[in-house]
Design a protein around this motif. Structure first.
Motif, PDB file in Angstrom:
ATOM      1  N   GLU A  92       0.698  -1.246  -0.089  1.00 13.36           N
ATOM      2  CA  GLU A  92       0.007   0.003   0.130  1.00 13.36           C
ATOM      3  C   GLU A  92       1.069   1.228   0.088  1.00 13.36           C
ATOM      4  OE1 GLU A  92      -2.349  -0.572   3.482  1.00 13.36           O
ATOM      5  OE2 GLU A  92      -3.780  -1.958   2.359  1.00 13.36           O
ATOM      6  N   SER A 192      -6.036   6.669  -5.485  1.00 13.27           N
ATOM      7  CA  SER A 192      -5.478   5.768  -4.637  1.00 13.27           C
ATOM      8  C   SER A 192      -6.752   4.961  -4.135  1.00 13.27           C
ATOM      9  CB  SER A 192      -4.965   6.689  -3.303  1.00 13.27           C
ATOM     10  OG  SER A 192      -5.941   7.415  -2.989  1.00 13.27           O
ATOM     11  N   LEU A 196      -5.647   1.086  -3.629  1.00 12.64           N
ATOM     12  CA  LEU A 196      -5.668   0.389  -2.272  1.00 12.64           C
ATOM     13  C   LEU A 196      -6.589  -0.703  -2.212  1.00 12.64           C
ATOM     14  CD1 LEU A 196      -4.954   3.412  -0.264  1.00 12.64           C
ATOM     15  CD2 LEU A 196      -3.302   1.573  -1.058  1.00 12.64           C
TER      16      LEU A 196
END
Length: 220
Positions: A92, A192, A196
């Motif tokens: 991550e 993101s 993720l």
């Protein structure tokens, strides 16, 4: 990121070659070899081979027994479950760094490696599949532009490659490649949340495959 144009040392060449021999099971778990035998096979001297083996010892690929030789260690499924726990937050972090720092060329490289991975997965070509997966991982870490992440992720990826080469069923190649494609698409869009979420999906799947491997013999 390290300068790709820097000449590779003989020790690095030896490390890459022996690591791949172990991952691909050319040197199978339980095999006992000597520095001299490895040097002869690789056409390298004892010093670079010895340096490579010292590095491989630190990541658990070999045990060095004086006057007896070098023992290739078994693949430990429980340790791999522990490794997945460590890798998830680090992956991550890599994604966040890539989103923040990657150039357009970096993103194009990631997309090209993903396309190659999808083709290899569809063909169920184990050798090519893992070659593209390694290149994709290295491209991701490189595009994070964080030397600490680079030095940390390298050994973890090597241990993962060894486990997956032995235990990942070809039937899962397309699923895993597809999730990687989703992650890279999120990174390329600099989204993101998408990246993720994809990493979470990937590691949930990897955990399931690892736990199933507890009751299954190695595939190769």
């Amino acid at each position: 990121m390290a300068d790709a144009r820097r000449p590779r040392s003989l020790a690095e060449t030896a490390y890459d070659a022996i690591e791949q021999m172990i991952i691909s099971r050319h040197l199978a778990p339980g095999a006992m070899v000597s520095e001299g035998e490895l040097g002869e096979e690789l056409a390298l001297g004892r010093t670079p081979v010895r340096e490579a083996l010292a590095r491989l010892k630190t990541i658990g690929f070999v045990e060095v027994h004086p006057r007896r030789g070098v023992l290739v260690t078994p693949v430990d499924i429980i340790k791999h479950l522990e490794l997945l726990e460590v890798r998830r937050p680090l992956d991550e972090t890599v994604a966040r760094c890539v989103i923040a720092r990657a150039s357009d060329q970096d993103l194009a490289t990631l997309q090209a490696q993903t396309e190659g991975l999808l083709v290899a997965a569809a063909a169920r070509d184990r050798e090519v599949y893992f070659r593209h997966k390694r290149a994709l991982h290295e491209a991701l870490v490189g595009a994070a532009y964080n030397p600490t992440l680079t030095s940390t992720m390298g050994p973890l990826h090597a241990q993962s490659r060894r486990f997956w080469y032995t235990y990942e069923p070809t039937a899962s190649f397309l699923d895993c490649a597809g999730i990687h494609a989703t992650i890279v698409a999120g990174i390329a869009a600099r989204e993101s949340d998408q990246a993720l979420a994809g990493i979470g999906t990937l590691f949930d799947l990897l955990d399931q495959i690892t736990r199933r491997a507890l009751d299954r013999r190695p595939l190769v």
